[in-house]
Write a protein that holds these residues in place. Structure first.
Motif, PDB file in Angstrom:
ATOM      1  N   ALA A 165      30.766  53.135 -63.970  1.00  0.00           N
ATOM      2  CA  ALA A 165      30.195  51.793 -63.855  1.00  0.00           C
ATOM      3  C   ALA A 165      29.586  51.576 -62.474  1.00  0.00           C
ATOM      4  O   ALA A 165      28.496  51.000 -62.343  1.00  0.00           O
ATOM      5  N   GLU A 166      30.273  52.030 -61.433  1.00  0.00           N
ATOM      6  CA  GLU A 166      29.715  51.930 -60.082  1.00  0.00           C
ATOM      7  C   GLU A 166      28.435  52.758 -59.973  1.00  0.00           C
ATOM      8  O   GLU A 166      27.461  52.332 -59.336  1.00  0.00           O
ATOM      9  N   ALA A 167      28.438  53.935 -60.594  1.00  0.00           N
ATOM     10  CA  ALA A 167      27.261  54.805 -60.556  1.00  0.00           C
ATOM     11  C   ALA A 167      26.067  54.127 -61.216  1.00  0.00           C
ATOM     12  O   ALA A 167      24.942  54.189 -60.704  1.00  0.00           O
ATOM     13  N   ALA A 168      26.299  53.485 -62.344  1.00  0.00           N
ATOM     14  CA  ALA A 168      25.210  52.811 -63.050  1.00  0.00           C
ATOM     15  C   ALA A 168      24.626  51.678 -62.204  1.00  0.00           C
ATOM     16  O   ALA A 168      23.403  51.502 -62.132  1.00  0.00           O
ATOM     17  N   GLU A 172      20.865  51.365 -60.531  1.00  0.00           N
ATOM     18  CA  GLU A 172      20.034  50.174 -60.757  1.00  0.00           C
ATOM     19  C   GLU A 172      19.511  49.610 -59.435  1.00  0.00           C
ATOM     20  O   GLU A 172      18.380  49.108 -59.366  1.00  0.00           O
ATOM     21  N   ARG A 173      20.307  49.728 -58.374  1.00  0.00           N
ATOM     22  CA  ARG A 173      19.904  49.187 -57.070  1.00  0.00           C
ATOM     23  C   ARG A 173      18.897  50.099 -56.358  1.00  0.00           C
ATOM     24  O   ARG A 173      18.355  49.732 -55.324  1.00  0.00           O
ATOM     25  N   GLY A 174      18.694  51.311 -56.866  1.00  0.00           N
ATOM     26  CA  GLY A 174      17.623  52.147 -56.344  1.00  0.00           C
ATOM     27  C   GLY A 174      18.010  53.245 -55.376  1.00  0.00           C
ATOM     28  O   GLY A 174      17.131  53.830 -54.718  1.00  0.00           O
ATOM     29  N   VAL A 175      19.312  53.577 -55.256  1.00  0.00           N
ATOM     30  CA  VAL A 175      19.690  54.645 -54.327  1.00  0.00           C
ATOM     31  C   VAL A 175      19.197  55.991 -54.835  1.00  0.00           C
ATOM     32  O   VAL A 175      18.822  56.140 -56.005  1.00  0.00           O
ATOM     33  N   GLU A 204      35.946  67.194 -62.077  1.00  0.00           N
ATOM     34  CA  GLU A 204      35.016  67.720 -63.076  1.00  0.00           C
ATOM     35  C   GLU A 204      34.741  66.686 -64.169  1.00  0.00           C
ATOM     36  O   GLU A 204      33.596  66.500 -64.597  1.00  0.00           O
ATOM     37  N   GLN A 205      35.790  65.987 -64.610  1.00  0.00           N
ATOM     38  CA  GLN A 205      35.619  64.957 -65.628  1.00  0.00           C
ATOM     39  C   GLN A 205      34.859  63.759 -65.067  1.00  0.00           C
ATOM     40  O   GLN A 205      33.995  63.178 -65.733  1.00  0.00           O
ATOM     41  N   LEU A 206      35.176  63.387 -63.821  1.00  0.00           N
ATOM     42  CA  LEU A 206      34.496  62.256 -63.197  1.00  0.00           C
ATOM     43  C   LEU A 206      33.006  62.554 -63.033  1.00  0.00           C
ATOM     44  O   LEU A 206      32.154  61.676 -63.262  1.00  0.00           O
ATOM     45  N   LEU A 207      32.678  63.770 -62.647  1.00  0.00           N
ATOM     46  CA  LEU A 207      31.268  64.153 -62.546  1.00  0.00           C
ATOM     47  C   LEU A 207      30.571  64.029 -63.899  1.00  0.00           C
ATOM     48  O   LEU A 207      29.435  63.528 -63.979  1.00  0.00           O
ATOM     49  N   ALA A 208      31.243  64.472 -64.951  1.00  0.00           N
ATOM     50  CA  ALA A 208      30.650  64.373 -66.289  1.00  0.00           C
ATOM     51  C   ALA A 208      30.422  62.910 -66.673  1.00  0.00           C
ATOM     52  O   ALA A 208      29.371  62.547 -67.222  1.00  0.00           O
ATOM     53  N   ASP A 209      31.400  62.049 -66.365  1.00  0.00           N
ATOM     54  CA  ASP A 209      31.269  60.624 -66.688  1.00  0.00           C
ATOM     55  C   ASP A 209      30.093  60.000 -65.938  1.00  0.00           C
ATOM     56  O   ASP A 209      29.309  59.234 -66.504  1.00  0.00           O
ATOM     57  N   VAL A 210      29.986  60.332 -64.657  1.00  0.00           N
ATOM     58  CA  VAL A 210      28.914  59.765 -63.834  1.00  0.00           C
ATOM     59  C   VAL A 210      27.553  60.279 -64.281  1.00  0.00           C
ATOM     60  O   VAL A 210      26.580  59.510 -64.352  1.00  0.00           O
ATOM     61  N   ARG A 211      27.463  61.529 -64.621  1.00  0.00           N
ATOM     62  CA  ARG A 211      26.172  62.101 -65.029  1.00  0.00           C
ATOM     63  C   ARG A 211      25.695  61.539 -66.363  1.00  0.00           C
ATOM     64  O   ARG A 211      24.492  61.501 -66.626  1.00  0.00           O
ATOM     65  N   SER A 214      24.122  58.147 -65.124  1.00  0.00           N
ATOM     66  CA  SER A 214      23.014  58.183 -64.179  1.00  0.00           C
ATOM     67  C   SER A 214      22.404  59.570 -64.135  1.00  0.00           C
ATOM     68  O   SER A 214      23.108  60.573 -64.300  1.00  0.00           O
ATOM     69  N   ASP A 215      21.096  59.608 -63.896  1.00  0.00           N
ATOM     70  CA  ASP A 215      20.430  60.904 -63.762  1.00  0.00           C
ATOM     71  C   ASP A 215      20.160  61.259 -62.309  1.00  0.00           C
ATOM     72  O   ASP A 215      19.407  62.194 -62.012  1.00  0.00           O
ATOM     73  N   LEU A 216      20.777  60.544 -61.379  1.00  0.00           N
ATOM     74  CA  LEU A 216      20.597  60.832 -59.961  1.00  0.00           C
ATOM     75  C   LEU A 216      21.356  62.097 -59.554  1.00  0.00           C
ATOM     76  O   LEU A 216      22.352  62.461 -60.197  1.00  0.00           O
TER      77      LEU A 216
END
Length: 354
Positions: A165-168, A172-175, A204-211, A214-216
């Motif tokens: 959720a923080e990643a999304a 959105e804020r443009g980082v 590893e799981q957190l990276l998968a969730d964030v990816r 977000s596509d950053l």
């Protein structure tokens, strides 16, 4: 560069890095210009920690680094204070008084514990007047306007996140990039919701969730201390790995002698996520302070940080490792007194057999 050494890619490579290693910002002393320069010398990227510095001090630190290298970043505490009631503050202050008296120090009263934004606007002004290659944020997610201001002067931006959720929101804020921090990280959690438990999710799981959110580009952080762990994180989708605890005992680290000694002497101990020192979740080695005050400490950052500061300063000066915050990730046993550049090159695979 050897055949087995990892090479930088993507955003990190565009900044001029050769290996996918980042010396994470460690506020309060460890992140010195010497450590940042050592990271660049190794082919990685080092961050100055702007937290707890004045704007003038930050400008001076940047100038010191810039004389030696153009490959570096600056980390800012984005304002996100956590309120604490006067009653909760008073109860915790009362519990701390015997220890404070033992050191002969005064503790601040409630009315002197004002909300503090760590000179946010003034530090942004420093960074827009004399732009640096990359600025990262922790504790809070800045507005799109702030991100745009930095982009306008040619600065890339990265946001520390602990959830999808923080990643999304940061996306959105443009980082430009996300530093994905797991629960295993030493020091303060980057969580934007400190009142909520920090989820114990493997990196590893957190990276998968964030990816998925977000596509950053993502940089992995938290408890990564061996070449094998670095490679696992990159295999899981991280462009780079940020490390902190493993560098604290290096000669270039500005950590106090007491802090470095504690990492060595308490090295076989466990870490604990505690609010005892700052009123914000942070991972530290267990000592008498964490054992005595973790269950009593309220949330309340930065008020609790300022409340305990006199004790921690006095204990540091006295070399009392039982009353200081020994920030440490779960991989703290790998911290060694080796040169920082050597540590980073080792993590990137230098010297590994084919």
């Amino acid at each position: 560069m050897t055949d087995t050494q990892l090479t930088a890619t993507g955003l990190l490579a565009s900044l001029g890095a050769e290996i996918p290693l980042v010396a994470a910002p460690m506020a309060g002393g460890p992140s010195t210009p010497a450590l940042v320069v050592a990271a660049a010398d190794a082919g990685g990227l080092g961050f100055l920690a702007a937290g707890y510095t004045s704007p003038d001090e930050l400008a001076g630190l940047i100038a010191q680094v810039r004389r030696r290298t153009g490959l570096f970043g600056v980390n800012l505490f984005a304002p996100n204070p956590t309120a604490v009631s006067a009653n909760a503050y008073a109860r915790y202050r009362e519990a701390l008084l015997p220890l404070a008296r033992g050191y002969g120090v005064e503790l601040p009263q409630w009315q002197t514990s004002e909300r503090d934004d760590d000179s946010w606007d003034a530090k942004l002004a420093v960074l827009t007047r004399a732009p640096v290659p990359v600025v990262s944020f922790t504790f809070g997610i800045p507005s799109a306007e702030v991100v745009a201001r930095l982009h306008a002067v040619g600065t890339l931006t990265a946001q520390s996140v602990t959830t999808a959720a923080e990643a999304a929101l940061a996306t959105e804020r443009g980082v430009d990039a996300l530093v994905v921090q797991s629960y295993a990280a030493g020091g303060h959690s980057a969580t934007t919701t400190p009142a909520e438990p920090v989820a114990e999710i493997a990196i590893e799981q957190l990276l998968a969730d964030v990816r998925r959110a977000s596509d950053l580009p993502v940089w992995a952080a938290g408890g990564i201390v061996t070449p094998e762990q670095v490679r696992l994180a990159i295999a899981a989708g991280a462009e780079a790995v940020a490390v902190g605890t493993v560098l604290v005992r290096s000669p270039e680290s500005g950590a106090s002698a007491a802090y470095k000694r504690a990492l060595a002497e308490l090295g076989e101990g466990d870490t604990v996520l505690t609010t005892a020192f700052s009123g914000r979740p942070a991972r530290a080695l267990r000592n008498a302070f964490t054992e005595g005050f973790t269950s009593l400490a309220p949330l309340g950052y930065p008020a609790i940080h300022f409340l305990t500061s006199p004790i921690r300063r006095a204990a540091t000066q006295a070399g009392d490792i039982d009353a200081i915050n020994v920030w440490a990730g779960t991989g703290h046993r790998e911290a060694r007194p080796d040169p920082a550049a050597q540590i980073l090159r080792r993590l990137a695979g230098e010297g590994l057999a084919r």
